[in-house]
Write an enzyme that holds these catalytic residues in place. Sequence first.
Site, PDB file in Angstrom:
ATOM      1  N   HIS A 220      40.771  55.682  55.083  1.00 20.92           N
ATOM      2  CA  HIS A 220      39.384  55.418  54.680  1.00 20.92           C
ATOM      3  C   HIS A 220      38.645  56.740  54.456  1.00 20.92           C
ATOM      4  O   HIS A 220      38.720  57.318  53.387  1.00 20.92           O
ATOM      5  CB  HIS A 220      38.688  54.539  55.719  1.00 20.92           C
ATOM      6  CG  HIS A 220      39.103  53.114  55.680  1.00 20.92           C
ATOM      7  ND1 HIS A 220      38.833  52.279  54.625  1.00 20.92           N
ATOM      8  CD2 HIS A 220      39.793  52.368  56.571  1.00 20.92           C
ATOM      9  CE1 HIS A 220      39.330  51.080  54.851  1.00 20.92           C
ATOM     10  NE2 HIS A 220      39.922  51.114  56.036  1.00 20.92           N
TER      11      HIS A 220
ATOM     12  N   HIS B 219      38.783  54.699  48.178  1.00 23.86           N
ATOM     13  CA  HIS B 219      37.730  54.289  49.104  1.00 23.86           C
ATOM     14  C   HIS B 219      36.670  55.367  49.350  1.00 23.86           C
ATOM     15  O   HIS B 219      35.480  55.091  49.318  1.00 23.86           O
ATOM     16  CB  HIS B 219      38.355  53.869  50.432  1.00 23.86           C
ATOM     17  CG  HIS B 219      37.371  53.316  51.415  1.00 23.86           C
ATOM     18  ND1 HIS B 219      36.723  54.103  52.347  1.00 23.86           N
ATOM     19  CD2 HIS B 219      36.913  52.060  51.608  1.00 23.86           C
ATOM     20  CE1 HIS B 219      35.906  53.356  53.065  1.00 23.86           C
ATOM     21  NE2 HIS B 219      36.001  52.111  52.652  1.00 23.86           N
TER      22      HIS B 219
ATOM     23  N   GLU C 240      42.915  53.976  59.531  1.00 25.58           N
ATOM     24  CA  GLU C 240      42.389  52.906  60.377  1.00 25.58           C
ATOM     25  C   GLU C 240      43.423  52.373  61.363  1.00 25.58           C
ATOM     26  O   GLU C 240      43.072  51.775  62.379  1.00 25.58           O
ATOM     27  CB  GLU C 240      41.846  51.764  59.510  1.00 25.58           C
ATOM     28  CG  GLU C 240      40.958  50.805  60.266  1.00 25.58           C
ATOM     29  CD  GLU C 240      40.285  49.779  59.384  1.00 25.58           C
ATOM     30  OE1 GLU C 240      39.787  48.788  59.950  1.00 25.58           O
ATOM     31  OE2 GLU C 240      40.259  49.951  58.154  1.00 25.58           O
TER      32      GLU C 240
ATOM     33  N   GLU D 112      46.243  52.644  56.037  1.00 25.39           N
ATOM     34  CA  GLU D 112      44.849  52.287  55.742  1.00 25.39           C
ATOM     35  C   GLU D 112      43.900  53.481  55.790  1.00 25.39           C
ATOM     36  O   GLU D 112      42.986  53.544  56.616  1.00 25.39           O
ATOM     37  CB  GLU D 112      44.359  51.182  56.685  1.00 25.39           C
ATOM     38  CG  GLU D 112      45.156  49.898  56.578  1.00 25.39           C
ATOM     39  CD  GLU D 112      44.561  48.777  57.411  1.00 25.39           C
ATOM     40  OE1 GLU D 112      43.319  48.662  57.434  1.00 25.39           O
ATOM     41  OE2 GLU D 112      45.331  48.032  58.028  1.00 25.39           O
TER      42      GLU D 112
END
Length: 296
Positions: free
Chosen positions: A268, A226, A283, A266
């Site tokens: 990022h 990402h 996240e 998660e």
Amino acid sequence: MTAVSIEEHAVAGGGPYAITTGPDGALWYTLVHSGRIGRLVPGDEPVSHRLAPDCGPTIITNGPDGALWFTEYRAHRIGRISVDGEVTEFPLPTRGSGPFGIAAGPDGALWFTETTADRIGRITTDGEITEFPLPVGGAFPSAITAGPDGAMWFTMNQANAIGRIGTDGTVTVHPLPTAAAAPVGIALGPDGALWYVAIAAGHIGRITTEGGIREFPLPDPAGRPHAITPGADGALWFTEWGGNRVGSITAEGVIEVHDLPTPGSEPHGIALGPDGALWAALETGALARVIEEPPP
């Protein structure tokens, strides 16, 4: 493989998304789900500053004026926060433009992407905004960074390309060799090339300012990389949102990946912290501190 230790630091507020080191030696990060900007001095307790709850702050970066600048994806604004927490917001001329990436340019202004308007924007530190249309429709321009050539470089997530925009607004498009790669994060590497992550193809890409492209597959093709940033070790570090990992890639293309302690966290954004460690925004509600262990 290089040994690393990873510590997770819980932060309140909902959805750490992007992170950077501010001019005050603190970590600044966006809380995309709660509409806040957070600040953490490593070793201290985090604090946060309230925005509109549904504004969706996404990417945050250092401005040339000693403040932090960020995009408000859902509110279609550019925000500025001083190191003392004073917030100023600038609505964009194009309605529903979905600003996402933002970075300081070589001209003393901030440059940002408008994902749903197919434009690159420029904002001066006093709030004057100019928008430049892209030559490709449905491109979904995403992350942006300053290149070594006096231009800004950005990913075109849905056009499967890397774009370059000069300070005069001239745009050049470099199509990627792998179809449907969906590039997102991009950063200037220590080798003078631009490095990007292809979230749908599971690889790290490198593009020179002349447009030469190389691709480096990840060990896990489904890792969904990402974000990417230079580290202190001469490598670039990236997050794998789907693989729940952080990783590094050298200028020669050697890749190492490291599992995060909490499943499904998660990851990022990622940035080099003021303490020399890499910090990733998770996240699910934490910041991860990644440090390389010295060899035995």
